[in-house]
Design a protein around this motif. Structure first.
Motif, PDB file in Angstrom:
ATOM      1  N   LEU A 112      -6.620  -2.308   2.374  1.00  0.00           N
ATOM      2  CA  LEU A 112      -7.357  -1.541   1.213  1.00  0.00           C
ATOM      3  C   LEU A 112      -7.318  -2.631   0.112  1.00  0.00           C
ATOM      4  CD1 LEU A 112      -5.974   0.870   2.813  1.00  0.00           C
ATOM      5  CD2 LEU A 112      -7.138   2.204   0.878  1.00  0.00           C
ATOM      6  N   SER A 161     -15.450   1.556   1.998  1.00  0.00           N
ATOM      7  CA  SER A 161     -16.018   0.616   1.179  1.00  0.00           C
ATOM      8  C   SER A 161     -17.644   0.317   1.744  1.00  0.00           C
ATOM      9  CB  SER A 161     -15.873  -0.979   0.932  1.00  0.00           C
ATOM     10  OG  SER A 161     -15.732  -1.471   1.904  1.00  0.00           O
ATOM     11  N   SER A 178      -1.190  -5.190   1.422  1.00  0.00           N
ATOM     12  CA  SER A 178      -2.452  -4.329   1.257  1.00  0.00           C
ATOM     13  C   SER A 178      -3.133  -3.465   2.375  1.00  0.00           C
ATOM     14  CB  SER A 178      -3.705  -4.975   0.787  1.00  0.00           C
ATOM     15  OG  SER A 178      -4.145  -6.080   1.686  1.00  0.00           O
ATOM     16  N   HIS A 195      -9.980   2.079  -4.208  1.00  0.00           N
ATOM     17  CA  HIS A 195      -9.159   2.745  -3.365  1.00  0.00           C
ATOM     18  C   HIS A 195     -10.028   3.386  -1.982  1.00  0.00           C
ATOM     19  CE1 HIS A 195      -5.920   3.402  -5.871  1.00  0.00           C
ATOM     20  NE2 HIS A 195      -6.655   3.534  -7.008  1.00  0.00           N
ATOM     21  N   LEU A 196     -10.928   2.655  -1.461  1.00  0.00           N
ATOM     22  CA  LEU A 196     -11.654   2.537  -0.298  1.00  0.00           C
ATOM     23  C   LEU A 196     -11.322   1.620   0.768  1.00  0.00           C
ATOM     24  CD1 LEU A 196     -15.206   3.014  -1.927  1.00  0.00           C
ATOM     25  CD2 LEU A 196     -13.497   4.609  -1.098  1.00  0.00           C
ATOM     26  N   ILE A 197     -11.306   2.001   2.043  1.00  0.00           N
ATOM     27  CA  ILE A 197     -11.009   0.879   3.126  1.00  0.00           C
ATOM     28  C   ILE A 197     -11.973  -0.010   3.110  1.00  0.00           C
ATOM     29  CG2 ILE A 197     -10.364   0.763   5.352  1.00  0.00           C
ATOM     30  CD1 ILE A 197      -9.705   3.744   5.521  1.00  0.00           C
ATOM     31  N   ASN A 198     -11.709  -1.308   3.327  1.00  0.00           N
ATOM     32  CA  ASN A 198     -12.568  -2.275   3.409  1.00  0.00           C
ATOM     33  C   ASN A 198     -12.470  -3.091   4.765  1.00  0.00           C
ATOM     34  OD1 ASN A 198     -10.270  -3.983   3.029  1.00  0.00           O
ATOM     35  ND2 ASN A 198     -10.945  -4.705   1.130  1.00  0.00           N
ATOM     36  N   ALA A 253     -17.612  -2.332   4.456  1.00  0.00           N
ATOM     37  CA  ALA A 253     -16.270  -2.140   5.319  1.00  0.00           C
ATOM     38  C   ALA A 253     -16.447  -2.616   6.773  1.00  0.00           C
ATOM     39  CB  ALA A 253     -15.719  -0.575   5.484  1.00  0.00           C
ATOM     40  N   ARG A 258      -2.812   5.114  -1.079  1.00  0.00           N
ATOM     41  CA  ARG A 258      -3.566   4.283  -0.077  1.00  0.00           C
ATOM     42  C   ARG A 258      -3.478   5.078   1.269  1.00  0.00           C
ATOM     43  NH1 ARG A 258      -3.049   0.907  -4.132  1.00  0.00           N
ATOM     44  NH2 ARG A 258      -5.096  -0.570  -4.744  1.00  0.00           N
ATOM     45  N   ALA A 317       0.899  -1.123   0.067  1.00  0.00           N
ATOM     46  CA  ALA A 317       0.019  -0.012  -0.163  1.00  0.00           C
ATOM     47  C   ALA A 317       0.920   1.243  -0.071  1.00  0.00           C
ATOM     48  CB  ALA A 317      -0.854  -0.112   1.336  1.00  0.00           C
TER      49      ALA A 317
END
Length: 265
Positions: free
Chosen positions: A250, A196, A231, A255-258, A199, A172, A168
């Motif tokens: 991520l 996300s 990641s 490019h969203l935090i999950n 998430a 990120r 990352a």
């Protein structure tokens, strides 16, 4: 079930840097369960079982002097997290300083705490850049490291180590710091935009949090150290509640935090 004793876990974990400093291969490998796993750095191919862990020691620990400069220890159930800087003497004229987070998952075996999983979160490309900036003194230790990799790990193991270069990066990290900045301002809407739709957020590994609860945990948040490994973006935090470590996962695509795991001290 009673929680593990914090001091017992810290004593078990402290055996690792002590054995590394003594270059004691048998003692270091013996700290792990028979099915133990080392992933160092996270993102690289893990080393499974005592034989592979021994080869990891021969490649990365045995040939050099490593000092652990500890900043923070956190115990959560049978997990110990350490915020450290590793001082790694590659050669008399080449010393590396590697900001890292270490995660030890421990398991009791015959009454003794053993390391089931060791994960080291540090930025391999940044370390290599620091190494190369040493100039000509880095040539000899670079050759020895390459020989050690190929000799102990073979081509497949060397390739597995090199997968750690994918991590990352800056984009990120910016997503994560933007999220934290929004949380610190109390801007739930802006914070939610970095997540996300699915998430997951937890206190430690398992206690589920919603965004409002996480915002409460991180009220007044600031951060002093951030790195990317695999990641995962890992951050050393301070808030009105004290210090902690946050892991933000991520996906490689998007490019969203999950996933967020927050471990308060």
């Amino acid at each position: 079930m009673a929680l593990p004793d914090r001091d017992d876990l810290l004593v078990a974990v402290e055996r690792s840097p002590r054995a590394a400093a003594a270059h004691d291969r048998a003692a270091w490998v013996g700290l792990f369960t028979s099915d133990g796993r080392v992933q160092d750095p996270v993102g690289s191919q893990p080393h499974m079982g005592h034989e592979q862990i021994g080869r990891f020691f021969d490649t990365f620990i045995g040939p050099r002097d490593i000092k652990f400069h500890r900043d923070l220890d956190i115990v959560s159930g049978p997990v110990v997290l350490r915020d450290v800087e590793l001082e790694v003497a590659m050669a008399p004229a080449v010393t590396m300083f590697v900001p890292a987070f270490l995660r030890y998952d421990l398991r009791k075996v015959n009454g003794d705490w053993k390391i089931a999983v060791l994960r080291a979160y540090w930025d391999l490309p940044a370390m290599m850049l620091q190494f190369l900036r040493s100039g000509s003194p880095a040539m000899s230790p670079a050759l020895k490291l390459s020989q050690g990799l190929l000799g102990n790990q073979g081509l497949r193991g060397t390739a597995g180590f090199l997968t750690g270069f994918r991590r990352a990066g800056a984009r990120r990290k910016t997503v994560v710091t933007t999220f934290l900045d929004a949380v610190g301002r109390g801007d739930t809407y802006a914070a939610g935009r970095a997540l996300s739709p699915t998430a997951a957020m937890t206190l430690g590994d398992d206690d589920v949090l919603d965004l409002a609860e996480l915002r409460q945990q991180l009220r007044g948040v600031s951060w002093s150290k951030i790195n990317g490994a695999g990641s995962t973006v890992t951050v050393s935090l301070a808030s009105d509640h004290g210090r902690g470590i946050m892991f933000a996962d991520l996906p490689w695509r998007g490019h969203l935090i999950n996933r967020i795991r927050y471990f308060p001290a």
